[in-house]
Design a protein around this motif. Structure first.
Motif, PDB file in Angstrom:
ATOM      1  N   GLY A   5       8.439   0.425 -11.939  1.00 16.28           N
ATOM      2  CA  GLY A   5       8.741  -0.875 -12.210  1.00 16.28           C
ATOM      3  C   GLY A   5       7.494  -1.804 -11.747  1.00 16.28           C
ATOM      4  N   PHE A   6       6.299  -1.334 -11.557  1.00 15.39           N
ATOM      5  CA  PHE A   6       5.252  -2.182 -10.863  1.00 15.39           C
ATOM      6  C   PHE A   6       4.049  -1.428 -11.543  1.00 15.39           C
ATOM      7  CE2 PHE A   6       5.393   1.122  -7.855  1.00 15.39           C
ATOM      8  CZ  PHE A   6       4.117   1.171  -7.565  1.00 15.39           C
ATOM      9  N   LEU A   7       2.858  -2.291 -12.007  1.00  9.45           N
ATOM     10  CA  LEU A   7       1.738  -2.133 -12.176  1.00  9.45           C
ATOM     11  C   LEU A   7       0.736  -1.659 -11.209  1.00  9.45           C
ATOM     12  CD1 LEU A   7       0.153  -1.520 -15.170  1.00  9.45           C
ATOM     13  CD2 LEU A   7      -1.054  -4.023 -14.536  1.00  9.45           C
ATOM     14  N   PRO A   8       0.193  -0.625 -10.915  1.00  4.53           N
ATOM     15  CA  PRO A   8      -0.590  -0.008  -9.781  1.00  4.53           C
ATOM     16  C   PRO A   8      -1.731  -0.660  -9.487  1.00  4.53           C
ATOM     17  CG  PRO A   8      -0.545   1.603 -11.529  1.00  4.53           C
ATOM     18  CD  PRO A   8       0.140   0.719 -11.798  1.00  4.53           C
ATOM     19  N   SER A   9      -2.336  -0.541  -8.218  1.00  7.03           N
ATOM     20  CA  SER A   9      -3.685  -1.089  -7.886  1.00  7.03           C
ATOM     21  C   SER A   9      -4.540  -0.010  -8.084  1.00  7.03           C
ATOM     22  CB  SER A   9      -3.702  -1.809  -6.588  1.00  7.03           C
ATOM     23  OG  SER A   9      -4.844  -1.655  -6.023  1.00  7.03           O
ATOM     24  N   PRO A  10      -5.865  -0.217  -8.940  1.00  4.20           N
ATOM     25  CA  PRO A  10      -6.543   1.043  -8.800  1.00  4.20           C
ATOM     26  C   PRO A  10      -7.082   1.462  -7.479  1.00  4.20           C
ATOM     27  CG  PRO A  10      -7.471  -1.032 -10.128  1.00  4.20           C
ATOM     28  CD  PRO A  10      -6.329  -1.273  -9.307  1.00  4.20           C
ATOM     29  N   ASN A  11      -6.979   0.885  -6.471  1.00  3.22           N
ATOM     30  CA  ASN A  11      -7.443   1.468  -4.888  1.00  3.22           C
ATOM     31  C   ASN A  11      -6.275   1.707  -4.329  1.00  3.22           C
ATOM     32  OD1 ASN A  11     -10.176   0.357  -5.331  1.00  3.22           O
ATOM     33  ND2 ASN A  11     -10.032  -1.148  -3.784  1.00  3.22           N
ATOM     34  N   ALA A  12      -5.083   0.944  -4.178  1.00  2.00           N
ATOM     35  CA  ALA A  12      -4.075   1.301  -3.403  1.00  2.00           C
ATOM     36  C   ALA A  12      -3.292   2.214  -4.212  1.00  2.00           C
ATOM     37  CB  ALA A  12      -3.080   0.214  -3.132  1.00  2.00           C
ATOM     38  N   GLY A  13      -3.416   2.581  -5.386  1.00  6.55           N
ATOM     39  CA  GLY A  13      -2.583   3.615  -6.178  1.00  6.55           C
ATOM     40  C   GLY A  13      -3.725   4.728  -6.917  1.00  6.55           C
ATOM     41  N   GLY A  14      -4.489   4.194  -7.702  1.00  6.37           N
ATOM     42  CA  GLY A  14      -5.476   5.012  -8.360  1.00  6.37           C
ATOM     43  C   GLY A  14      -6.192   5.892  -7.426  1.00  6.37           C
ATOM     44  N   LEU A  15      -6.756   5.405  -6.458  1.00  2.60           N
ATOM     45  CA  LEU A  15      -7.751   6.319  -5.579  1.00  2.60           C
ATOM     46  C   LEU A  15      -6.902   7.295  -4.939  1.00  2.60           C
ATOM     47  CD1 LEU A  15      -9.987   3.915  -3.447  1.00  2.60           C
ATOM     48  CD2 LEU A  15     -10.766   5.972  -4.831  1.00  2.60           C
ATOM     49  N   VAL A  16      -5.308   6.864  -4.309  1.00  2.80           N
ATOM     50  CA  VAL A  16      -4.588   7.837  -3.943  1.00  2.80           C
ATOM     51  C   VAL A  16      -4.143   8.895  -4.779  1.00  2.80           C
ATOM     52  CG1 VAL A  16      -2.504   8.256  -2.475  1.00  2.80           C
ATOM     53  CG2 VAL A  16      -3.921   6.188  -2.406  1.00  2.80           C
ATOM     54  N   TYR A  17      -4.013   8.562  -6.022  1.00  2.00           N
ATOM     55  CA  TYR A  17      -3.679   9.789  -7.171  1.00  2.00           C
ATOM     56  C   TYR A  17      -4.736  10.699  -7.252  1.00  2.00           C
ATOM     57  CZ  TYR A  17      -2.703  11.511 -11.664  1.00  2.00           C
ATOM     58  OH  TYR A  17      -2.356  12.300 -12.943  1.00  2.00           O
ATOM     59  N   ASP A  18      -5.799  10.055  -7.217  1.00  2.00           N
ATOM     60  CA  ASP A  18      -7.209  11.081  -7.496  1.00  2.00           C
ATOM     61  C   ASP A  18      -7.083  11.905  -6.215  1.00  2.00           C
ATOM     62  OD1 ASP A  18      -7.936  10.226  -9.948  1.00  2.00           O
ATOM     63  OD2 ASP A  18      -9.719   9.171  -9.099  1.00  2.00           O
ATOM     64  N   TYR A  19      -7.072  11.369  -4.865  1.00  2.00           N
ATOM     65  CA  TYR A  19      -7.280  12.024  -3.792  1.00  2.00           C
ATOM     66  C   TYR A  19      -6.069  13.127  -3.719  1.00  2.00           C
ATOM     67  CZ  TYR A  19     -11.348   9.950  -1.667  1.00  2.00           C
ATOM     68  OH  TYR A  19     -12.533   9.389  -1.467  1.00  2.00           O
ATOM     69  N   ALA A  20      -4.788  12.831  -4.345  1.00  2.00           N
ATOM     70  CA  ALA A  20      -3.656  13.657  -4.342  1.00  2.00           C
ATOM     71  C   ALA A  20      -3.941  15.005  -5.072  1.00  2.00           C
ATOM     72  CB  ALA A  20      -2.279  13.051  -4.759  1.00  2.00           C
ATOM     73  N   ASN A  21      -4.820  14.757  -6.132  1.00  2.00           N
ATOM     74  CA  ASN A  21      -4.945  15.683  -7.116  1.00  2.00           C
ATOM     75  C   ASN A  21      -6.150  16.628  -6.510  1.00  2.00           C
ATOM     76  OD1 ASN A  21      -3.273  15.900  -9.518  1.00  2.00           O
ATOM     77  ND2 ASN A  21      -3.846  13.482  -9.788  1.00  2.00           N
ATOM     78  N   TRP A  71       0.787  -1.166  -0.080  1.00  2.00           N
ATOM     79  CA  TRP A  71       0.025  -0.008  -0.014  1.00  2.00           C
ATOM     80  C   TRP A  71       0.910   1.314   0.113  1.00  2.00           C
ATOM     81  CZ3 TRP A  71      -5.156   1.169   0.157  1.00  2.00           C
ATOM     82  CH2 TRP A  71      -6.067   0.203   0.012  1.00  2.00           C
ATOM     83  N   GLY A  72       1.805   1.139   0.888  1.00  2.00           N
ATOM     84  CA  GLY A  72       2.764   2.395   1.073  1.00  2.00           C
ATOM     85  C   GLY A  72       3.544   2.471  -0.663  1.00  2.00           C
ATOM     86  N   THR A  73       4.008   1.523  -1.055  1.00  2.00           N
ATOM     87  CA  THR A  73       4.876   1.559  -2.522  1.00  2.00           C
ATOM     88  C   THR A  73       3.804   2.304  -3.448  1.00  2.00           C
ATOM     89  OG1 THR A  73       5.895  -0.367  -1.603  1.00  2.00           O
ATOM     90  CG2 THR A  73       5.744   0.282  -4.221  1.00  2.00           C
ATOM     91  N   ASN A  74       2.543   1.694  -3.472  1.00  2.00           N
ATOM     92  CA  ASN A  74       1.596   2.267  -4.447  1.00  2.00           C
ATOM     93  C   ASN A  74       1.241   3.719  -4.170  1.00  2.00           C
ATOM     94  OD1 ASN A  74      -0.331   0.404  -6.422  1.00  2.00           O
ATOM     95  ND2 ASN A  74       0.612  -0.574  -4.847  1.00  2.00           N
ATOM     96  N   ALA A  75       1.221   4.088  -2.716  1.00  2.00           N
ATOM     97  CA  ALA A  75       0.887   5.436  -2.295  1.00  2.00           C
ATOM     98  C   ALA A  75       1.843   6.638  -2.782  1.00  2.00           C
ATOM     99  CB  ALA A  75       0.446   5.607  -0.937  1.00  2.00           C
ATOM    100  N   LYS A  76       3.253   6.113  -2.477  1.00  2.00           N
ATOM    101  CA  LYS A  76       4.076   6.804  -2.594  1.00  2.00           C
ATOM    102  C   LYS A  76       4.490   7.145  -4.255  1.00  2.00           C
ATOM    103  CE  LYS A  76       8.262   6.786   0.520  1.00  2.00           C
ATOM    104  NZ  LYS A  76       9.616   6.450   0.672  1.00  2.00           N
ATOM    105  N   ALA A  77       4.285   6.214  -5.253  1.00  2.00           N
ATOM    106  CA  ALA A  77       4.279   6.563  -6.661  1.00  2.00           C
ATOM    107  C   ALA A  77       3.134   7.284  -6.836  1.00  2.00           C
ATOM    108  CB  ALA A  77       4.199   5.050  -7.402  1.00  2.00           C
TER     109      ALA A  77
END
Length: 421
Positions: free
Chosen positions: A311-327, A47-53
């Motif tokens: 170097g990894f394919l992100p998860s819609p939840n652990a990565g995608g949601l965080v990307y949206d909320y960051a924006n 989760w942290g790896t996805n969030a950081k990216a």
């Protein structure tokens, strides 16, 4: 001699001027320190790896600047532990001087942080903890917890019923006849697990299902053979629950296949980690989950960009949601600067309470959202986002060969639900 003195004076004047210029330039650039709590180590480090990216990608998109403020991210390692998270957060406030906080994950961490952000009066925007215990605590004293912003994930009960609706729909249309109407409920022994599973249990009971057992386990546990054997012996038709620990959840799925379980498995959150399929393989076929998909060209491009960069394919939840909320956070920060002319705690708090929590500021597809149609809060929904198909909503998906296809609701369906024989 006079020429020497004149040259020395010019040199001195140059350095004085240059020094003043540098000082003025340094003074002109301000810094916004954003504390971001995430499980950077421990059983949920993915989760942290996805969030950081996700955060880095969003902030890099604005060159890490909002107006004349430079964004400085202060990462806070929760280690998926409430006590460690609160200690690390306090250190980030007292020693590193964060101005505002964004994100965290795990309901138990969110519950613990509520008191900390209230103590330090640091606005915490879009924490992803979901459990109903957060709602209960927030609603008990909204004024005290006004620094704890709207949650990034609604109370589990608002989403969990979708699984039962999907299964009942399959029974009603004749595509599935369960051998029994017995369901086993399993979950991690955390606020999230108990909140989600209690709602899931109620939904099944309301639909006339018999609860065979309700079992909770540590989200670090990897040996599930005894529990799964109990379910097989009990001839349950459905096994439903959630575990956020990646190794624990993927182990649960693999071992269920190894002992030959034919029951429908609901594994809420299996797809949250980007590499889950490499850990489950074909054993994840037929598993049901509720998770958004990266379906639009913009979402797919974002995922490919992350893969190329990190170097990894992100998860819609652990990565995608965080990307949206960051924006969304960036949009809020720009509004704070527009309204108040600075980015201090009090200014963030004002916009959070008066404009974000009231639905005056939202973040939608037209703003660049890649996961949900629109992120919106209202006084009636707080501390949750609005849950509806045009807002925050998860479809039920079924996995085959590592890919999820939407099977419910019908208007979003990509394929019919299938069952083991």
């Amino acid at each position: 001699m006079k020429k020497l003195r004149f040259k020395s004076s010019l040199v001195l004047l140059f350095f004085v001027f240059f020094g003043c210029f540098q000082t003025a330039g340094a003074a002109a650039e301000k810094t916004l320190k954003v504390g971001i709590t995430a499980p950077l180590t421990g059983h949920s480090a993915l989760w942290g790896t996805n969030a950081k990216a996700a955060v880095k990608t969003a902030f890099n998109g604005i060159d890490n600047k909002i107006g004349d403020y430079r964004i400085e991210v202060v990462w806070i390692d929760s280690q998926s532990d409430p006590a460690k998270a609160t200690n690390a957060f306090s250190e980030a406030v007292e020693k590193k001087g964060i101005d505002v906080a964004f994100y965290d994950v795990h309901s138990s961490v969110s519950v613990a942080l509520m008191d900390v952000v209230s103590k330090y009066e640091i606005p915490l925007i879009f924490p992803l903890g979901a459990a109903g215990t957060i709602n209960e605590k927030w609603l008990s004293d909204p004024d005290k917890f006004r620094f704890f912003g709207g949650k990034g994930w609604p109370e589990p009960g608002k989403l969990a019923n979708g699984y039962v609706e999907a299964l009942e729909h399959s029974i009603a249309n004749g595509s599935w006849t369960p051998p029994t109407k017995k369901v086993a409920i399993y979950g991690e022994q955390t606020d999230w697990g108990k909140s989600f599973c209690s709602q899931l249990k109620k939904s099944f009971e309301n639909a006339g299902w018999e609860i065979f057992s309700e079992d909770y386990l540590p989200n670090t546990q990897t040996d599930h053979y005894p529990l799964l054997s109990k379910y097989k012996k009990g001839e349950v038709s459905v096994i439903a629950g959630t575990i956020t620990g990646t190794s624990s959840m993927t182990g649960f799925i693999k071992q269920s296949a190894e002992i030959g379980l034919k029951a429908v498995i609901i594994a809420d959150g299996l797809g949250w980690s980007g590499n889950w399929y490499s850990m489950t393989g074909q054993s994840s076929n037929y598993v049901l989950d509720m998770i958004p998909q990266l379906t639009t060209p913009e979402a797919k491009k974002w995922a490919e960009d992350i893969k190329k960069e990190y170097g990894f394919l992100p998860s819609p939840n652990a990565g995608g949601l965080v990307y949206d909320y960051a924006n969304f956070f960036i949009k809020v920060a720009n509004r704070v600067l527009e309204k108040h002319g600075n980015l201090d705690r009090a200014s963030f708090q004002d916009v959070l309470v008066t404009e974000v929590n009231t639905g005056k500021i939202t973040y939608s597809k037209k703003d660049g959202a890649i996961i949900m149609q629109e992120y919106k809060y209202t006084p009636e929904s707080m501390p949750d986002p609005v849950v509806a198909q045009d807002y925050f909503y998860f479809p039920v998906i079924q996995y085959f060969k590592g890919k999820g296809q939407i099977v419910f609701p019908d208007q979003w369906k990509e394929q019919d639900m299938k069952f083991r024989k």
